[in-house]
Write a protein that holds these residues in place. Structure first.
Motif, PDB file in Angstrom:
ATOM      1  N   MET A   1       0.212  -4.801  -6.336  1.00  7.98           N
ATOM      2  CA  MET A   1      -0.045  -3.730  -5.402  1.00  7.98           C
ATOM      3  C   MET A   1      -0.198  -2.428  -6.180  1.00  7.98           C
ATOM      4  O   MET A   1       0.593  -2.130  -7.065  1.00  7.98           O
ATOM      5  N   LYS A   2      -1.211  -1.669  -5.858  1.00 12.74           N
ATOM      6  CA  LYS A   2      -1.480  -0.432  -6.581  1.00 12.74           C
ATOM      7  C   LYS A   2      -0.606   0.693  -6.056  1.00 12.74           C
ATOM      8  O   LYS A   2      -0.051   0.617  -4.964  1.00 12.74           O
ATOM      9  N   ASN A   3      -0.502   1.737  -6.858  1.00 15.18           N
ATOM     10  CA  ASN A   3       0.346   2.868  -6.493  1.00 15.18           C
ATOM     11  C   ASN A   3      -0.115   3.535  -5.204  1.00 15.18           C
ATOM     12  O   ASN A   3       0.709   3.969  -4.398  1.00 15.18           O
ATOM     13  N   ILE A   4      -1.414   3.632  -5.007  1.00  8.12           N
ATOM     14  CA  ILE A   4      -1.920   4.285  -3.801  1.00  8.12           C
ATOM     15  C   ILE A   4      -1.560   3.485  -2.558  1.00  8.12           C
ATOM     16  O   ILE A   4      -1.262   4.058  -1.502  1.00  8.12           O
ATOM     17  N   GLN A   5      -1.539   2.166  -2.669  1.00 14.20           N
ATOM     18  CA  GLN A   5      -1.157   1.325  -1.528  1.00 14.20           C
ATOM     19  C   GLN A   5       0.310   1.517  -1.180  1.00 14.20           C
ATOM     20  O   GLN A   5       0.676   1.554   0.000  1.00 14.20           O
ATOM     21  N   ILE A   6       1.146   1.642  -2.195  1.00 13.22           N
ATOM     22  CA  ILE A   6       2.571   1.876  -1.953  1.00 13.22           C
ATOM     23  C   ILE A   6       2.766   3.240  -1.303  1.00 13.22           C
ATOM     24  O   ILE A   6       3.557   3.383  -0.362  1.00 13.22           O
TER      25      ILE A   6
ATOM     26  N   VAL B   1      10.606  -1.912  -1.724  1.00 11.27           N
ATOM     27  CA  VAL B   1      10.714  -3.159  -2.491  1.00 11.27           C
ATOM     28  C   VAL B   1       9.517  -3.312  -3.422  1.00 11.27           C
ATOM     29  O   VAL B   1       9.676  -3.693  -4.590  1.00 11.27           O
ATOM     30  N   SER B   2       8.326  -2.988  -2.950  1.00 11.72           N
ATOM     31  CA  SER B   2       7.132  -3.069  -3.792  1.00 11.72           C
ATOM     32  C   SER B   2       7.225  -2.110  -4.975  1.00 11.72           C
ATOM     33  O   SER B   2       6.862  -2.464  -6.097  1.00 11.72           O
ATOM     34  N   LEU B   3       7.724  -0.911  -4.728  1.00 14.61           N
ATOM     35  CA  LEU B   3       7.860   0.067  -5.795  1.00 14.61           C
ATOM     36  C   LEU B   3       8.874  -0.385  -6.839  1.00 14.61           C
ATOM     37  O   LEU B   3       8.628  -0.284  -8.045  1.00 14.61           O
ATOM     38  N   VAL B   4      10.001  -0.916  -6.391  1.00 18.40           N
ATOM     39  CA  VAL B   4      11.020  -1.390  -7.326  1.00 18.40           C
ATOM     40  C   VAL B   4      10.498  -2.564  -8.146  1.00 18.40           C
ATOM     41  O   VAL B   4      10.693  -2.614  -9.372  1.00 18.40           O
ATOM     42  N   LEU B   5       9.820  -3.501  -7.506  1.00 14.86           N
ATOM     43  CA  LEU B   5       9.260  -4.633  -8.240  1.00 14.86           C
ATOM     44  C   LEU B   5       8.223  -4.185  -9.258  1.00 14.86           C
ATOM     45  O   LEU B   5       8.166  -4.699 -10.376  1.00 14.86           O
ATOM     46  N   LYS B   6       7.404  -3.220  -8.877  1.00 19.66           N
ATOM     47  CA  LYS B   6       6.387  -2.712  -9.805  1.00 19.66           C
ATOM     48  C   LYS B   6       7.044  -2.008 -10.990  1.00 19.66           C
ATOM     49  O   LYS B   6       6.600  -2.155 -12.126  1.00 19.66           O
ATOM     50  N   LEU B   7       8.109  -1.251 -10.737  1.00 21.63           N
ATOM     51  CA  LEU B   7       8.811  -0.577 -11.825  1.00 21.63           C
ATOM     52  C   LEU B   7       9.489  -1.572 -12.756  1.00 21.63           C
ATOM     53  O   LEU B   7       9.533  -1.358 -13.968  1.00 21.63           O
TER      54      LEU B   7
ATOM     55  N   LYS C   1       8.503  -4.682 -13.348  1.00 24.27           N
ATOM     56  CA  LYS C   1       7.482  -5.436 -14.073  1.00 24.27           C
ATOM     57  C   LYS C   1       6.787  -4.588 -15.130  1.00 24.27           C
ATOM     58  O   LYS C   1       6.303  -5.114 -16.122  1.00 24.27           O
ATOM     59  N   LYS C   2       6.752  -3.293 -14.917  1.00 24.13           N
ATOM     60  CA  LYS C   2       6.034  -2.389 -15.826  1.00 24.13           C
ATOM     61  C   LYS C   2       6.803  -2.253 -17.128  1.00 24.13           C
ATOM     62  O   LYS C   2       7.972  -1.906 -17.127  1.00 24.13           O
ATOM     63  N   LYS C   3       6.135  -2.518 -18.248  1.00 23.49           N
ATOM     64  CA  LYS C   3       6.794  -2.447 -19.551  1.00 23.49           C
ATOM     65  C   LYS C   3       6.845  -1.022 -20.077  1.00 23.49           C
ATOM     66  O   LYS C   3       7.826  -0.588 -20.640  1.00 23.49           O
ATOM     67  N   ASP C   4       5.770  -0.277 -19.903  1.00 26.74           N
ATOM     68  CA  ASP C   4       5.712   1.091 -20.408  1.00 26.74           C
ATOM     69  C   ASP C   4       5.889   2.055 -19.236  1.00 26.74           C
ATOM     70  O   ASP C   4       4.964   2.300 -18.478  1.00 26.74           O
ATOM     71  N   SER C   5       7.085   2.599 -19.086  1.00 23.97           N
ATOM     72  CA  SER C   5       7.380   3.434 -17.921  1.00 23.97           C
ATOM     73  C   SER C   5       6.724   4.806 -17.989  1.00 23.97           C
ATOM     74  O   SER C   5       6.669   5.518 -16.999  1.00 23.97           O
ATOM     75  N   ASP C   6       6.231   5.206 -19.169  1.00 25.25           N
ATOM     76  CA  ASP C   6       5.590   6.529 -19.281  1.00 25.25           C
ATOM     77  C   ASP C   6       4.260   6.588 -18.557  1.00 25.25           C
ATOM     78  O   ASP C   6       3.843   7.638 -18.087  1.00 25.25           O
ATOM     79  N   THR C   7       3.565   5.456 -18.447  1.00 20.32           N
ATOM     80  CA  THR C   7       2.249   5.454 -17.827  1.00 20.32           C
ATOM     81  C   THR C   7       2.275   4.861 -16.413  1.00 20.32           C
ATOM     82  O   THR C   7       1.252   4.452 -15.904  1.00 20.32           O
ATOM     83  N   PHE C   8       3.434   4.845 -15.783  1.00 21.82           N
ATOM     84  CA  PHE C   8       3.528   4.229 -14.453  1.00 21.82           C
ATOM     85  C   PHE C   8       2.666   4.939 -13.425  1.00 21.82           C
ATOM     86  O   PHE C   8       1.968   4.312 -12.638  1.00 21.82           O
ATOM     87  N   LEU C   9       2.685   6.254 -13.428  1.00 23.42           N
ATOM     88  CA  LEU C   9       1.933   6.996 -12.429  1.00 23.42           C
ATOM     89  C   LEU C   9       0.439   7.028 -12.715  1.00 23.42           C
ATOM     90  O   LEU C   9      -0.344   7.400 -11.863  1.00 23.42           O
ATOM     91  N   ASP C  10       0.024   6.628 -13.910  1.00 19.85           N
ATOM     92  CA  ASP C  10      -1.391   6.637 -14.271  1.00 19.85           C
ATOM     93  C   ASP C  10      -2.144   5.422 -13.744  1.00 19.85           C
ATOM     94  O   ASP C  10      -3.353   5.463 -13.606  1.00 19.85           O
ATOM     95  N   SER C  11      -1.456   4.330 -13.474  1.00 19.19           N
ATOM     96  CA  SER C  11      -2.150   3.101 -13.081  1.00 19.19           C
ATOM     97  C   SER C  11      -2.468   3.055 -11.610  1.00 19.19           C
ATOM     98  O   SER C  11      -1.912   3.723 -10.807  1.00 19.19           O
TER      99      SER C  11
END
Length: 65
Positions: free
Chosen positions: A1-6, A47-53, A55-65
């Protein structure tokens, strides 16, 4: 799920919850339904946001994806 959908899920949930609170204060019968639906949207988005966080390995670029 993409950030905009969340983000859209959070916005929809917040608007529906706010309507539920407004209807509850005016004692309408559908207020409980709006509160349940709005909080469900917010819960799914959280829940979607927590799961995405997690799964994300590089937390610095989370808001860029």
């Amino acid at each position: 799920m993409k950030n905009i959908q969340i983000l859209v899920l959070f916005i929809i949930g917040s608007v529906v919850t706010a309507l539920g609170v407004l209807f509850k204060s005016m004692e309408y019968a559908v207020a409980s339904f709006f509160l349940i639906v709005g909080m469900t949207f917010n819960g799914v988005a959280l829940v979607s946001l927590v799961l995405k966080l997690l799964k994300k390995k590089d937390s610095d670029t989370f808001l860029d994806s």
